[in-house]
Design a protein around this motif. Structure first.
Motif, PDB file in Angstrom:
ATOM      1  N   VAL A 111       0.889  -1.188  -0.125  1.00 52.54           N
ATOM      2  CA  VAL A 111      -0.095  -0.097   0.088  1.00 52.54           C
ATOM      3  C   VAL A 111       0.863   1.359   0.140  1.00 52.54           C
ATOM      4  N   ILE A 112       1.822   1.267   0.914  1.00 56.54           N
ATOM      5  CA  ILE A 112       2.964   2.405   0.931  1.00 56.54           C
ATOM      6  C   ILE A 112       3.349   2.456  -0.581  1.00 56.54           C
ATOM      7  N   VAL A 113       4.116   1.709  -1.036  1.00 55.34           N
ATOM      8  CA  VAL A 113       4.681   1.745  -2.385  1.00 55.34           C
ATOM      9  C   VAL A 113       3.937   2.120  -3.393  1.00 55.34           C
ATOM     10  N   ALA A 114       2.283   1.547  -3.498  1.00 57.03           N
ATOM     11  CA  ALA A 114       1.415   2.083  -4.303  1.00 57.03           C
ATOM     12  C   ALA A 114       1.235   3.488  -4.350  1.00 57.03           C
ATOM     13  N   VAL A 115       0.876   3.960  -3.138  1.00 56.01           N
ATOM     14  CA  VAL A 115       0.465   5.508  -2.889  1.00 56.01           C
ATOM     15  C   VAL A 115       1.832   6.418  -3.295  1.00 56.01           C
ATOM     16  N   VAL A 116       2.936   6.142  -2.916  1.00 55.76           N
ATOM     17  CA  VAL A 116       4.170   6.944  -3.152  1.00 55.76           C
ATOM     18  C   VAL A 116       4.196   6.895  -4.621  1.00 55.76           C
ATOM     19  N   ALA A 117       4.233   5.586  -5.267  1.00 54.39           N
ATOM     20  CA  ALA A 117       4.302   5.592  -6.886  1.00 54.39           C
ATOM     21  C   ALA A 117       3.152   6.491  -7.541  1.00 54.39           C
ATOM     22  N   VAL A 118       1.914   6.291  -7.138  1.00 52.08           N
ATOM     23  CA  VAL A 118       0.965   7.407  -7.521  1.00 52.08           C
ATOM     24  C   VAL A 118       1.415   8.752  -7.367  1.00 52.08           C
ATOM     25  N   VAL A 119       1.621   9.030  -6.141  1.00 49.61           N
ATOM     26  CA  VAL A 119       1.943  10.687  -5.742  1.00 49.61           C
ATOM     27  C   VAL A 119       3.143  11.265  -6.701  1.00 49.61           C
ATOM     28  N   VAL A 120       4.128  10.313  -6.752  1.00 52.52           N
ATOM     29  CA  VAL A 120       5.365  10.805  -7.375  1.00 52.52           C
ATOM     30  C   VAL A 120       5.103  11.029  -8.952  1.00 52.52           C
ATOM     31  N   VAL A 121       4.510  10.110  -9.435  1.00 50.91           N
ATOM     32  CA  VAL A 121       3.851   9.996 -10.905  1.00 50.91           C
ATOM     33  C   VAL A 121       2.859  11.319 -11.170  1.00 50.91           C
ATOM     34  N   ARG A 122       2.168  11.595 -10.150  1.00 49.86           N
ATOM     35  CA  ARG A 122       1.267  12.791 -10.305  1.00 49.86           C
ATOM     36  C   ARG A 122       1.855  14.272 -10.061  1.00 49.86           C
ATOM     37  N   GLN A 123       3.017  14.190  -9.240  1.00 53.63           N
ATOM     38  CA  GLN A 123       3.744  15.189  -8.836  1.00 53.63           C
ATOM     39  C   GLN A 123       4.592  15.763 -10.239  1.00 53.63           C
ATOM     40  N   CYS A 124       5.259  14.698 -10.819  1.00 53.38           N
ATOM     41  CA  CYS A 124       5.846  14.877 -12.106  1.00 53.38           C
ATOM     42  C   CYS A 124       5.383  15.546 -13.509  1.00 53.38           C
ATOM     43  N   SER A 125       3.945  15.494 -13.153  1.00 52.20           N
ATOM     44  CA  SER A 125       3.091  16.312 -14.445  1.00 52.20           C
ATOM     45  C   SER A 125       2.218  17.266 -13.886  1.00 52.20           C
ATOM     46  N   ALA A 126       1.908  18.271 -14.630  1.00 48.91           N
ATOM     47  CA  ALA A 126       1.166  19.164 -14.313  1.00 48.91           C
ATOM     48  C   ALA A 126      -0.167  18.689 -14.137  1.00 48.91           C
ATOM     49  N   ARG A 127      -0.871  19.090 -12.922  1.00 48.68           N
ATOM     50  CA  ARG A 127      -2.015  18.551 -12.421  1.00 48.68           C
ATOM     51  C   ARG A 127      -3.016  19.651 -12.151  1.00 48.68           C
ATOM     52  N   ARG A 128      -4.544  19.436 -12.366  1.00 49.84           N
ATOM     53  CA  ARG A 128      -5.221  20.516 -12.167  1.00 49.84           C
ATOM     54  C   ARG A 128      -5.668  20.383 -10.520  1.00 49.84           C
ATOM     55  N   ILE A 129      -5.725  21.320  -9.935  1.00 48.27           N
ATOM     56  CA  ILE A 129      -6.133  21.390  -8.478  1.00 48.27           C
ATOM     57  C   ILE A 129      -7.734  21.596  -8.551  1.00 48.27           C
ATOM     58  N   SER A 130      -8.367  20.809  -7.949  1.00 49.05           N
ATOM     59  CA  SER A 130      -9.815  20.712  -7.910  1.00 49.05           C
ATOM     60  C   SER A 130     -10.288  21.784  -6.693  1.00 49.05           C
ATOM     61  N   ASP A 131     -11.626  22.240  -6.922  1.00 52.40           N
ATOM     62  CA  ASP A 131     -12.149  23.035  -5.774  1.00 52.40           C
ATOM     63  C   ASP A 131     -12.721  22.291  -4.666  1.00 52.40           C
ATOM     64  N   ASP A 132     -12.831  20.913  -4.813  1.00 54.88           N
ATOM     65  CA  ASP A 132     -13.365  20.020  -3.907  1.00 54.88           C
ATOM     66  C   ASP A 132     -12.653  20.046  -2.666  1.00 54.88           C
ATOM     67  N   ARG A 133     -13.411  19.849  -1.722  1.00 58.25           N
ATOM     68  CA  ARG A 133     -12.947  19.902  -0.334  1.00 58.25           C
ATOM     69  C   ARG A 133     -12.391  18.375   0.195  1.00 58.25           C
ATOM     70  N   ARG A 134     -12.193  17.476  -0.869  1.00 64.65           N
ATOM     71  CA  ARG A 134     -11.782  15.992  -0.409  1.00 64.65           C
ATOM     72  C   ARG A 134     -10.150  15.638  -0.412  1.00 64.65           C
ATOM     73  N   TRP A 135      -9.336  16.869  -0.362  1.00 64.87           N
ATOM     74  CA  TRP A 135      -7.775  16.595  -0.300  1.00 64.87           C
ATOM     75  C   TRP A 135      -7.653  15.793   0.769  1.00 64.87           C
ATOM     76  N   TRP A 136      -8.315  15.860   1.783  1.00 65.67           N
ATOM     77  CA  TRP A 136      -7.825  15.112   3.047  1.00 65.67           C
ATOM     78  C   TRP A 136      -8.266  13.651   2.958  1.00 65.67           C
ATOM     79  N   ILE A 137      -9.038  13.123   1.983  1.00 69.35           N
ATOM     80  CA  ILE A 137      -9.496  11.774   2.263  1.00 69.35           C
ATOM     81  C   ILE A 137      -8.592  10.929   2.195  1.00 69.35           C
ATOM     82  N   LEU A 138      -7.462  10.652   1.248  1.00 67.28           N
ATOM     83  CA  LEU A 138      -6.426   9.693   1.012  1.00 67.28           C
ATOM     84  C   LEU A 138      -5.559   9.656   2.269  1.00 67.28           C
TER      85      LEU A 138
END
Length: 172
Positions: free
Chosen positions: A9-36
């Protein structure tokens, strides 16, 4: 949850986060940023094992240091990410070279803490790492959301799409 599943689980989360961080990502207005981060924290607390029962005081100190490293890494990550607003008003984020240094420094500090704990005979389970990762992600997301809220609309426009000059002329 078994140690192997926690590590996966830790490796999967870190991989997803790093891949997402290396590309431009839209920041949504929703208040769900704390769920993960919330899910990771609940999973880490559910099975226990945050504190080594044979070295409680030292284990709590190492856990506190681990959480502090997570907090600093998350804040550094959030502050070193590039933010911009597109003409349509959408907010975007992308990690920078400084973000890579923050991540590298955080990983090095975590490895040093793990090594020091091992030398002292303290057993650290994956729950401590998962809770520190949750803190890192929560702080990073919180900083990004705060920074995004502080930014003005692109091209001097107001939030409703009118330019500040035309809005001023309408009032006069």
């Amino acid at each position: 949850m078994s140690g192997l599943v926690d590590v996966l689980v830790i490796v999967a989360v870190v991989a997803v986060v790093v891949v997402r961080q290396c590309s431009a990502r839209r920041i949504s207005d929703d208040r769900r940023w704390w769920i993960l981060p919330g899910i990771l924290l609940v999973v880490s607390l559910r099975d226990g094992g945050l504190v080594d029962p044979h070295h409680e005081a030292l284990s709590v100190a190492v856990l506190g240091a681990e959480l502090a490293v997570g907090l600093v890494t998350g804040a550094g990550w959030g502050w070193t990410s590039r933010l911009w607003r597109e003409a349509d008003g959408s907010m975007w984020s992308k990690g920078t070279k400084a973000t890579v240094f923050v991540w590298t420094g955080g990983l090095a500090l975590r490895a040093a803490l793990y090594g020091a704990a091992s030398l002292m005979g303290i057993h650290q389970g994956s729950a401590a790492l998962m809770s520190a990762l949750a803190v890192t992600l929560a702080v990073r997301s919180g900083v990004l959301m705060w920074r995004a809220g502080q930014m003005r609309p692109a091209y001097g426009g107001s939030a409703d799409g009118m330019s500040s000059q035309s809005a001023w002329k309408d009032r006069v």
